[in-house]
Design an enzyme around this catalytic site. Structure first.
Site, short mmCIF file in Angstrom:
data_model
loop_
_atom_site.label_atom_id
_atom_site.label_comp_id
_atom_site.label_asym_id
_atom_site.label_seq_id
_atom_site.Cartn_x
_atom_site.Cartn_y
_atom_site.Cartn_z
N SER A 1 50.58 56.50 77.50
CA SER A 1 51.70 55.68 77.06
C SER A 1 52.88 55.60 78.02
O SER A 1 53.79 54.82 77.80
CB SER A 1 52.19 56.14 75.69
OG SER A 1 51.24 55.85 74.70
N SER B 1 52.39 53.10 74.60
CA SER B 1 53.31 52.83 73.52
C SER B 1 54.77 52.83 73.97
O SER B 1 55.65 52.43 73.21
CB SER B 1 53.12 53.89 72.43
OG SER B 1 53.46 55.20 72.89
N LYS C 1 62.94 56.10 74.72
CA LYS C 1 62.04 55.65 73.67
C LYS C 1 62.57 56.13 72.32
O LYS C 1 63.07 57.25 72.22
CB LYS C 1 60.66 56.24 73.96
CG LYS C 1 59.50 55.77 73.12
CD LYS C 1 58.20 56.36 73.67
CE LYS C 1 56.96 55.89 72.93
NZ LYS C 1 55.72 56.41 73.57
#
Length: 485
Positions: free
Chosen positions: A186, A162, A86
């Site tokens: 997330s 996310s 990420k």
């Protein structure tokens, strides 16, 4: 077997192929880069592809195997395995974006994040950075700066957030392993919607050094994978106290490593397993509840107890909302004052609201959080494992503002995590396992939850479900020729 064919297998098989000489690390990494090139125009999981760095690192792995150090190199558990992270993880030479426009102007990171270093020390090869919701404040990865990440199993649907890029990259077969973060769900939401395995470890288990924070008192880092053995392998490679040569994460417990890979095959015998009802039943769709039923059936008659109520769950979720809102806003106050127009509108509005919360509310939320944690701890005196849906529904269409659950219309962005938030704010370890068959074409996850520091238990149950064929993470077909409008 070609490197491209190996890429469709799990990381454990890939590492073994490099270890035995059936494939080179360079060929495996090149196959991953080729897969990204062929598919990411449709999926949009990656924000940076590090081809030069990755091939250089893979060549070093291959050279080490051929050198006098070859025997030691062969022992590395993730030998030659490509992975991605990420884009809130520091990557040396790149600005750490955290999904934002504002951070593009910051200086490049001087060193890799702690967990990136640990995975490369275990033999893995970093190939890129992945899309996310701005500053990790969202559950859909419909990022207005980078574009939405699309669910590889249906490109018209969200990947979740996310860490949507992290879930989608694994589901698309671009890489077998990724890292994400989980503050309110997330990791577990994208794992559920993309049909992969995701682990949120106990709060404080893994160091967050070198990652961009969202809510420091709630943030967790963890892995995504296509098999339980991979999830355990990468988790074990990341455990352990921090290297004192680097700044420390003050939230890291500095615990000694407690490897889980050796116990995966121990199964569920002797475990007291409860199925969460009440809040988790009322706020889940029929397809989400059907996924839990498939898991219960696979565990066998008499293994799962009758419905268990999680005490104070709504108060716990409310506390998580307030703490997230206030602490997240405090981190961005200067930019909110000076550059509000450069935020994504939805995250900007939430941060502004958080900046206006009365301090007394936040203080009370922290007290509620403690009382809630103590009540749940007592529940673990009766149960070793709790089961609950990971998301209220399967993936919704990109652009959808609302979805229906049991006759109620709910906003997508705050509510796709309504079943994960209650476990984040008290730091419990949770594995999201992907379940198919409860919905016509899309996966939906089930959360396997344990008391703090018992990642071994959640992964034992996940492994049993995978062995029973109920939980599995196939690579998406990606048959569409064009990205939907």
């Amino acid at each position: 077997m070609s490197a491209a064919e190996l890429l469709a297998r799990d990381a454990t098989a890939m590492a073994e192929s490099v270890r035995t000489g059936a494939a080179s690390a360079t060929a495996l990494v090149q196959a991953s880069l080729d897969r990204v090139d062929a598919t990411d125009g449709r999926v949009n999981a990656f924000t940076s592809v590090l081809a030069e760095r990755a091939l250089r690192r893979a060549a070093q792995v291959d050279a080490s195997l051929a050198s006098a150090q070859g025997a030691r190199t062969r022992e590395l558990p993730l030998l030659g395995v490509p992975f991605a992270v990420k884009n809130l993880f520091d990557i040396a030479g790149l600005p750490t974006l955290a999904g934002s426009k504002i951070e593009r102007q910051t200086a490049p990171a001087r060193a890799d994040a702690a967990l990136v270093r640990r995975l490369e020390r275990a033999g893995a090869v970093l190939v890129g950075a992945l899309n996310m919701d701005e500053y990790a404040y969202g559950f859909t990865t419909e990022n207005s700066h980078e574009g939405p990440t699309r669910n590889p199993h249906d490109l018209t649907r969200i990947a979740g957030g996310s860490s949507g890029g992290s879930g989608a990259a694994v589901a698309a077969g671009q890489v077998p392993l990724t890292l994400g973060s989980d503050t309110n769900g997330s990791i577990r939401v994208p794992a559920s919607l993309c049909g992969v395995f995701g682990l949120k470890p106990t709060f404080g288990r893994l160091p967050r050094t070198g990652s961009f924070p969202f809510v420091s008192s709630l943030d967790h880092l963890g892995p995504f994978a296509r098999s339980t053995r991979d999830l355990a392998l990468v988790y074990d490679a990341m455990q352990g106290p921090e290297d004192t040569a680097y700044p420390h994460d003050p939230g890291c417990a500095q615990r000694a490593a407690e490897p889980v890979s050796p116990v995966l095959a121990h199964g569920t015998r002797g475990l007291r397993i409860g199925v969460l009802g009440g809040y988790f039943h009322e706020r889940a769709s029929a397809e989400a509840l059907a996924a839990v039923e498939l898991v219960v059936d696979a565990l066998g008659a008499g293994v799962a107890q009758a419905s268990v109520e999680l005490p104070l769950v709504e108060a716990g979720r409310a506390a998580a909302f307030l703490i997230t809102n206030a602490e997240g806003a405090a981190l961005h106050l200067d930019d909110l004052r000076r550059r509000a127009h450069d935020f994504e509108p939805l995250s900007r509005d939430r941060f502004l609201a958080g900046a206006l919360l009365p301090a007394a509310w936040v203080s009370r939320a922290q007290r509620v959080r403690r009382v809630y944690a103590e009540a749940v701890a007592r529940l673990f005196g009766r149960c070793d494992i709790l089961l609950a849906p990971a998301t209220p529904s399967a993936a919704t269409p990109i652009g959808a503002e609302t979805f229906e659950v049991n006759g109620h219309t709910l906003p997508v962005r705050p509510n796709m995590g309504l079943l994960t938030q209650p476990f984040s704010c008290i730091g419990l370890p949770v594995c999201a396992v992907p379940v198919w068959g409860a919905h016509a074409s899309m996966p939906i996850g089930v959360q396997v939850i344990a008391a703090p520091w018992r990642e071994d238990l959640v992964l034992r149950v996940a492994a049993a479900l995978e062995a029973a064929g109920v939980a599995h993470a196939p690579v998406a077909a990606l048959t569409l020729e064009k990205t939907p409008a």
